[in-house]
Design a protein around this motif. Structure first.
Motif, short mmCIF file in Angstrom:
data_model
loop_
_atom_site.label_atom_id
_atom_site.label_comp_id
_atom_site.label_asym_id
_atom_site.label_seq_id
_atom_site.Cartn_x
_atom_site.Cartn_y
_atom_site.Cartn_z
N ASP A 204 0.65 -1.11 0.15
CA ASP A 204 -0.42 -0.06 -0.06
C ASP A 204 1.58 1.11 -0.14
N ARG B 97 2.05 4.20 -2.84
CA ARG B 97 1.54 5.78 -3.37
C ARG B 97 2.46 6.30 -4.36
N ALA C 2 2.16 -0.10 -7.62
CA ALA C 2 0.33 0.65 -7.78
C ALA C 2 -0.55 -0.23 -9.12
N GLN D 15 -2.06 -3.92 -7.00
CA GLN D 15 -3.11 -2.84 -6.21
C GLN D 15 -4.20 -2.77 -7.44
N ARG D 16 -4.01 -1.76 -8.35
CA ARG D 16 -5.26 -1.85 -8.93
C ARG D 16 -6.33 -3.04 -9.12
N ASN E 191 -6.55 -0.77 3.73
CA ASN E 191 -6.02 -0.49 1.94
C ASN E 191 -6.24 0.94 1.86
N SER E 192 -5.20 1.76 1.96
CA SER E 192 -5.78 3.47 1.03
C SER E 192 -6.80 3.94 -0.03
N GLU E 193 -6.50 2.66 -1.50
CA GLU E 193 -6.59 2.45 -2.60
C GLU E 193 -8.54 2.02 -2.23
N ARG F 200 -10.41 5.29 -0.24
CA ARG F 200 -11.09 5.77 -1.27
C ARG F 200 -11.93 5.35 -2.70
N ARG F 201 -11.68 4.38 -2.89
CA ARG F 201 -12.63 4.39 -3.93
C ARG F 201 -14.52 3.50 -3.35
#
Ligand code: KG4
Ligand code: ZN
Length: 333
Positions: free
Chosen positions: A186, A190, A240, A243-244, A275-277, A280-281
């Motif tokens: 994670d 970034r 990145a 993770q996506r 998880n930050s993504e 956010r999503r």
């Protein structure tokens, strides 16, 4: 008050929770560092460590909850799924406490715990009210559930192979990060460009299932093709993009479930909720669909005993803690 114990994997956990779901204490003794050097949880080591820690962790939970065994009305414990030796330590302790104090015992399904974690009240955050949808993504499990009448829940879709957290951990290992790799990946992601590489999405069929074995293999081949030096230079981009590829299917299925179930209350659970993504999503998704999103404090997302109490307060406890069937269908990363 409910005294709850959870020892299904590598964390020794105890909690004191009021019958209305207010968390008075939630103690977790993590064994993470102990298993680090093996790249995953070693069951025998986990069991032995639980045995060493369980009494102190229960005492600590009672003390922090400003409570005592005299106040306990119910003992709740995880009956599985999990590692058999690890479960046995928690169940034996819970049965001993219940028998000695003449208290009823509630054997609890660990997964129901993750699903109902957001029904707890901690630090004044208002709990979610059924009916709601819950996406649970942890190191061992990934599924979407619908809750109408707790403690019951209906699984709408699940991973057909690896869990999302497992994909994070295995990907992190391929990129030379430690265990558990989720948080490290994670952080690395970034600084990367998620569009730099293309990985397959874990969306099998047209239901609400997931599949994470392909994306892991794709990363393995991509790292191999790039060669060590180049893969190392582009580690952040790889992280990145990878993770996506893990997060996007979670958000897509969550969207599908919101639309098909017509529910506007949504919760996240399991360690991957950190998880930050994903956070956010999921927040963006809730916004565009006029839904309310609950992301419980992290200590309620990762394995903990308060979530076991969250389930126990709805169920029928057994009066005498005699024979107890365990669910040892563990998935060990
Ligand atoms: O719920 P949990 O504590 O344990 C299980 O029951 O499995 O989840 C642990 C999982 C691990 O796979 C870990 O890598 C992942 O959650 N995780 C994360 C993050 N923090 C923890 N994955 C992605 N990003 C994170 N920030
Ligand atoms: Zn768990």
């Amino acid at each position: 008050m409910i005294l709850a114990i959870e020892t299904s994997c590598d964390d020794t956990c105890a909690a004191v929770v009021e019958p209305d779901g207010t968390v008075r204490s939630n103690v977790v003794a993590s064994q993470g560092l102990l298993h680090d050097r093996y790249g995953g949880v070693v069951p025998e080591i986990a069991s032995r460590r639980h045995l060493e820690l369980i009494d102190a962790v229960v005492d600590d939970a009672l003390e922090r909850g400003e409570s005592s065994l005299d106040e306990a009305e119910l003992v709740a414990v995880t009956r599985g799924p999990g590692l058999i030796g690890a479960l046995l330590v928690g169940v034996s302790a819970a049965k001993a406490l219940a028998a000695a104090r003449g208290l009823p015992l509630a054997p609890v399904d660990h997964l129901a715990g993750h699903v109902l974690a957001s029904t707890l009240r901690l630090d004044g955050v208002a709990p979610i009210e059924p009916p709601f949808l819950c996406l649970v993504a942890s190191g061992g499990h990934t599924f979407l559930a619908r809750v109408d009448e707790p403690p019951e829940y209906r699984v709408l879709g699940r991973t057909l192979d690896d869990a999302a957290g497992e994909a994070f951990d295995k990907g992190a290992r391929l990129l030379g990060l430690g265990y558990p790799g989720g948080p490290a990946l994670d952080r690395l992601a970034r600084d990367g460009d998620a569009g730099a590489f293309e990985f397959p999405r874990a969306l099998p069929g047209d239901g609400l299932d997931f599949s994470y074995s392909g994306v892991k293999t794709a990363l393995l081949y991509r790292v191999r093709d790039l060669g060590e030096a180049e893969a190392d230079r582009r580690r952040a981009d790889l992280a990145a993009a990878y993770q996506r590829a893990i997060v996007e299917p979670l958000v897509i299925r969550l969207r599908d479930a919101i639309e098909s179930e017509g529910l506007r209350r949504v919760a996240l659970g399991g360690g991957v909720a950190a998880n930050s993504e994903l956070r956010r999503r999921a927040a963006e998704l809730a916004d565009t669909h006029g839904a309310e999103l609950w992301i419980p404090p992290l200590e309620l997302c990762t394995d903990n005993a308060a979530m076991i109490a969250a389930v126990a307060r709805y169920g029928e406890p057994i009066a005498y803690p005699g024979y107890l069937a365990l669910d040892a269908t563990a998935r060990v990363a």
